[in-house]
Design a protein around this motif. Structure first.
Motif, mmCIF file in Angstrom:
data_model
loop_
_atom_site.group_PDB
_atom_site.id
_atom_site.type_symbol
_atom_site.label_atom_id
_atom_site.label_comp_id
_atom_site.label_asym_id
_atom_site.label_seq_id
_atom_site.Cartn_x
_atom_site.Cartn_y
_atom_site.Cartn_z
ATOM 1 N N ALA A 106 52.918 21.132 3.028
ATOM 2 C CA ALA A 106 52.550 20.137 4.036
ATOM 3 C C ALA A 106 53.706 19.163 4.231
ATOM 4 O O ALA A 106 54.532 18.974 3.334
ATOM 5 C CB ALA A 106 51.298 19.369 3.612
ATOM 6 N N ALA A 107 53.727 18.564 5.417
ATOM 7 C CA ALA A 107 54.695 17.514 5.722
ATOM 8 C C ALA A 107 54.010 16.505 6.633
ATOM 9 O O ALA A 107 53.305 16.890 7.563
ATOM 10 C CB ALA A 107 55.923 18.089 6.413
ATOM 11 N N PRO A 108 54.190 15.213 6.324
ATOM 12 C CA PRO A 108 53.560 14.208 7.183
ATOM 13 C C PRO A 108 54.245 14.142 8.535
ATOM 14 O O PRO A 108 55.452 14.346 8.648
ATOM 15 C CB PRO A 108 53.766 12.902 6.398
ATOM 16 N N LEU A 109 53.450 13.881 9.553
ATOM 17 C CA LEU A 109 53.977 13.671 10.898
ATOM 18 C C LEU A 109 53.852 12.179 11.171
ATOM 19 O O LEU A 109 52.801 11.707 11.564
ATOM 20 C CB LEU A 109 53.185 14.479 11.930
ATOM 21 N N GLY A 110 54.898 11.456 10.879
ATOM 22 C CA GLY A 110 54.868 10.021 11.112
ATOM 23 C C GLY A 110 54.223 9.250 9.981
ATOM 24 O O GLY A 110 54.735 9.198 8.876
ATOM 25 N N ASN A 111 53.032 8.726 10.231
ATOM 26 C CA ASN A 111 52.428 7.718 9.361
ATOM 27 C C ASN A 111 51.469 8.267 8.299
ATOM 28 O O ASN A 111 50.629 7.525 7.788
ATOM 29 C CB ASN A 111 51.691 6.691 10.222
ATOM 30 N N LYS A 112 51.540 9.516 7.955
ATOM 31 C CA LYS A 112 50.697 10.145 6.932
ATOM 32 C C LYS A 112 49.215 10.203 7.303
ATOM 33 O O LYS A 112 48.361 10.338 6.457
ATOM 34 C CB LYS A 112 50.890 9.497 5.554
ATOM 35 N N VAL A 113 48.927 10.077 8.604
ATOM 36 C CA VAL A 113 47.566 10.292 9.088
ATOM 37 C C VAL A 113 47.458 11.733 9.567
ATOM 38 O O VAL A 113 46.476 12.409 9.312
ATOM 39 C CB VAL A 113 47.201 9.299 10.217
ATOM 40 N N GLN A 114 48.506 12.191 10.235
ATOM 41 C CA GLN A 114 48.557 13.594 10.651
ATOM 42 C C GLN A 114 49.576 14.317 9.785
ATOM 43 O O GLN A 114 50.651 13.786 9.502
ATOM 44 C CB GLN A 114 48.954 13.720 12.119
ATOM 45 N N TRP A 115 49.198 15.532 9.393
ATOM 46 C CA TRP A 115 50.060 16.357 8.536
ATOM 47 C C TRP A 115 50.187 17.741 9.130
ATOM 48 O O TRP A 115 49.228 18.282 9.679
ATOM 49 C CB TRP A 115 49.438 16.474 7.142
ATOM 50 N N GLU A 116 51.384 18.296 9.001
ATOM 51 C CA GLU A 116 51.597 19.687 9.348
ATOM 52 C C GLU A 116 51.305 20.483 8.080
ATOM 53 O O GLU A 116 51.827 20.170 7.010
ATOM 54 C CB GLU A 116 53.049 19.877 9.783
ATOM 55 N N ILE A 117 50.441 21.484 8.202
ATOM 56 C CA ILE A 117 50.007 22.274 7.052
ATOM 57 C C ILE A 117 50.648 23.651 7.127
ATOM 58 O O ILE A 117 50.617 24.303 8.164
ATOM 59 C CB ILE A 117 48.461 22.427 7.031
ATOM 60 N N TYR A 118 51.212 24.076 6.005
ATOM 61 C CA TYR A 118 51.834 25.397 5.910
ATOM 62 C C TYR A 118 51.072 26.202 4.870
ATOM 63 O O TYR A 118 51.269 26.013 3.677
ATOM 64 C CB TYR A 118 53.298 25.287 5.482
ATOM 65 N N TRP A 119 50.170 27.094 5.336
ATOM 66 C CA TRP A 119 49.444 27.897 4.349
ATOM 67 C C TRP A 119 50.389 28.859 3.664
ATOM 68 O O TRP A 119 50.114 29.358 2.591
ATOM 69 C CB TRP A 119 48.207 28.572 4.905
#
Length: 171
Positions: A84-97
């Motif tokens: 996972a990596a946060p997109l900006g403010n750690k409310v939205q995250w990019e998830i890598y299964w």
């Protein structure tokens, strides 16, 4: 898409409270990580917003939900493992299964097996083309795809074009 199968822990109320005992907490965080990855993979969704009352974090049947601090703790564990990596403010995250390196390997193996080395492909062909329908990266989020291709570019296995064409040349 069939119905998602929740792990048994999902119906166990203490699962929704981060446990104080080190070994128990370590196991609990692993189960949460696995749950998030399998949930997102099942839904084929790369973006997870953690401040919503989605079924992932809220089990209405047992009236329990994971606290915002606990959600952040789980997401940071996913980040440490490269999932996972946060997109900006750690409310939205990019998830890598699959981690970005694993995605890159899957794509490059497919490219090689299809004899597409030294050819140019569009990003659309990779994730939506007729030749990739049976591949796990079929339908993959473009942002995740670009990052995985970036990993291949670092290894000099492809060149990702920065223009509007959405092209990539594999070597």
């Amino acid at each position: 898409m069939g119905e998602f199968e929740w792990p048994w822990e999902y119906n166990f109320p203490p699962f929704f409270t981060i446990q104080p005992h080190d070994k128990t907490r370590e196991h609990q965080l692993k189960v949460w990580k696995d749950l998030i990855l399998s949930y997102q993979k099942h839904r084929k969704e790369a973006i997870l917003t953690v401040n919503t009352n989605s079924p992932l974090f809220c089990n209405d049947a047992i009236k329990r939900q994971l606290s915002p601090d606990a959600r952040l703790q789980v997401m940071e564990e996913l980040q440490k493992s490269g999932n996972a990596a946060p997109l900006g403010n750690k409310v939205q995250w990019e998830i890598y299964w699959y981690t970005l390196d694993e995605w890159a390997d899957k794509i490059y193996t497919w490219v090689t097996n299809c004899g597409l080395n030294n050819t140019v492909c569009t990003l659309y062909e990779l994730t939506s083309g007729d030749n990739s329908t049976s591949e796990e990266f079929y339908g993959l989020d473009e942002g995740v795809l670009r990052k995985a291709l970036g990993k291949l570019q670092e290894k000099r296995k492809c060149e990702l074009f920065d223009d509007e064409s959405g092209g990539v040349k594999f070597f």
